[in-house]
Design a protein around this motif. Sequence first.
Motif, PDB file in Angstrom:
ATOM      1  N   UNK A  72       0.865  -1.172   0.000  1.00 52.02           N
ATOM      2  CA  UNK A  72       0.000   0.000   0.000  1.00 52.02           C
ATOM      3  C   UNK A  72       0.905   1.226   0.000  1.00 52.02           C
ATOM      4  N   UNK A  73       0.929   1.956  -1.112  1.00 50.67           N
ATOM      5  CA  UNK A  73       1.779   3.136  -1.247  1.00 50.67           C
ATOM      6  C   UNK A  73       0.949   4.382  -0.952  1.00 50.67           C
ATOM      7  N   UNK A  74       1.341   5.100   0.085  1.00 48.04           N
ATOM      8  CA  UNK A  74       0.680   6.352   0.447  1.00 48.04           C
ATOM      9  C   UNK A  74       1.510   7.509  -0.093  1.00 48.04           C
ATOM     10  N   UNK A  75       0.876   8.434  -0.800  1.00 51.91           N
ATOM     11  CA  UNK A  75       1.593   9.565  -1.391  1.00 51.91           C
ATOM     12  C   UNK A  75       0.911  10.870  -0.984  1.00 51.91           C
ATOM     13  N   UNK A  76       1.721  11.874  -0.715  1.00 48.77           N
ATOM     14  CA  UNK A  76       1.216  13.236  -0.506  1.00 48.77           C
ATOM     15  C   UNK A  76       1.496  14.015  -1.780  1.00 48.77           C
ATOM     16  N   UNK A  77       0.464  14.419  -2.522  1.00 50.07           N
ATOM     17  CA  UNK A  77       0.701  15.149  -3.770  1.00 50.07           C
ATOM     18  C   UNK A  77       1.446  16.458  -3.520  1.00 50.07           C
ATOM     19  N   UNK A  78       2.378  16.785  -4.400  1.00 49.07           N
ATOM     20  CA  UNK A  78       3.096  18.058  -4.304  1.00 49.07           C
ATOM     21  C   UNK A  78       2.153  19.204  -4.627  1.00 49.07           C
ATOM     22  N   UNK A  79       2.513  20.402  -4.216  1.00 48.74           N
ATOM     23  CA  UNK A  79       1.691  21.576  -4.496  1.00 48.74           C
ATOM     24  C   UNK A  79       1.501  21.726  -6.003  1.00 48.74           C
ATOM     25  N   UNK A  80       0.252  21.863  -6.423  1.00 53.16           N
ATOM     26  CA  UNK A  80      -0.061  22.035  -7.834  1.00 53.16           C
ATOM     27  C   UNK A  80      -0.230  20.748  -8.599  1.00 53.16           C
ATOM     28  N   UNK A  81       0.082  19.609  -7.989  1.00 52.75           N
ATOM     29  CA  UNK A  81      -0.048  18.319  -8.676  1.00 52.75           C
ATOM     30  C   UNK A  81      -1.474  17.807  -8.570  1.00 52.75           C
ATOM     31  N   UNK A  82      -1.914  17.093  -9.588  1.00 56.89           N
ATOM     32  CA  UNK A  82      -3.246  16.506  -9.604  1.00 56.89           C
ATOM     33  C   UNK A  82      -3.212  15.157  -8.886  1.00 56.89           C
ATOM     34  N   UNK A  83      -4.061  14.980  -7.880  1.00 54.11           N
ATOM     35  CA  UNK A  83      -4.017  13.777  -7.049  1.00 54.11           C
ATOM     36  C   UNK A  83      -4.216  12.507  -7.868  1.00 54.11           C
TER      37      UNK A  83
END
Length: 496
Positions: A425-436
């Motif tokens: 299970x890979x959890x990611x925090x989208x960078x500012x301006x990135x589309x989730x």
Amino acid sequence: MPLAYHEAHIECAATGDLRALQDAALAGGLIRRAAASAVYREAWRDAGVVPEAVRWVEDLRRVPYITGSTLRRAWVTHRAEEIVCSDRVRIWFATSGTTGAPKWTPYAQTELDLLQRTALRAFYMCVGDPKPGLRCLVFGTPAPFISDGAGYFNLFGQIERGILVEYTLTSYSVEQAKVALHLVSGRRPDAIIAFPSVALRLAEMLSAEAPSAAREAFREHRTLRNLAAVAATRLMTVRAKHILGPRVGIFAGEPLAPFRAPLTRAYGLDPFELYAMTEFPCFHLDCREHAGMHLWVDACIPEVIPHAELIREETDGAVPHAVPLLDLPAGASGELVLTTFNEALPLIRYRTSDLVELVSTGRCGCGRTHPLVRITGRRDDLINMGLIRFSTVELENRMQALPADAAAANWQIHITREGYKPRPLLLVIPAAGADADRVIAEARRSLLDIAVLRAGCDAGIVLEPDVRAVERLDDAHTWSGKPRRVVYRAEASPSR
């Protein structure tokens, strides 16, 4: 000299006698021989190590540790003849290279003898004194999975001893499973040797294949027996135990705990756990008491770096102190450090990255006196799902290469388990301006571009990864308070 299966004078020796064997190995020149290798020469000179002065177990504290990285660097910067300590090398093995360049390990005749002796010990512990006609089914693994030599070394040792044990040696794949099923269904094995995840995946395939296999057999030979087999597949779920029915199984390469009950249900066997590593050719097995694995201290000097020392290392950068395993109380735990008696390339104070718990140094219910241990996890940067393992560095490089509109500010991978199968299970925090949604899609593609993970998913050993965009990551930390990149859920402990 014929190889013994049960070496009672060693396996059941008093603790003092086992210590004497370890001291004898050091007094016999182990450190002096190792000092000729480029793996140790410069580091020992800089640390002021006098090889002739290391004659007892307590003297080992003067010697620096080595790690897997030490071995990898040596093979990159030195020729083989500068590393090897013997001119009797018989065979070379390599690790999988999942944490960098593979670590090459030369085996001399001494190592081959040790492999055969401990393979035979392990075989005797779970099967007993083998009688002619006993059958073994060995399922190895094709590339890119980790190779398995346990079956071969059992076979070699038994050939040398003149015991007529029948082996079926095959690799694990859908096609090979069908071939093996056709061959062994009429020659039911007494024992199987495999990775536990492979054995259970095979059991699934055998169960799924059973109805069509029974119909095909009836079409070819219209006998009452084959007709009854067809009827049976319609009335009940056919399991591996109905087709193969082995009495025991020897399983290695990943922790047995999550697989033990499913293996028993699928095969109706008594499962035994084996611990081994390419760098140290020795097979350690749990006995019929199933309280832990016996670590053969006549073949090595094990030490443990306690957790408190590991914390001190992470916080202060201090060199941690290790304690000889035979001096520890039951329940002690930490990182396993091994000094081996290899001829071609001895490992001197090798930090394995395996976390162990000492169960007991007393006499086991089976009569053996070698310490009982459990492997509880890993402490390196390996994303470890048993057979399937790769470095966090490889995943980090792929995550950093994501396009700007799909970039991740941070990530963390959790290893969960559904039944006996792991699911990342890979959890990611989208960078500012990135589309989730783009981050999730690109992160999933990057994860599955890792060849060994893709192969594991295709083979059905690992479940397809799940990727989720989150606002914050799990607050799991290392002992020193650093955020963890890899989180193992309680039901999915990592393995060697």
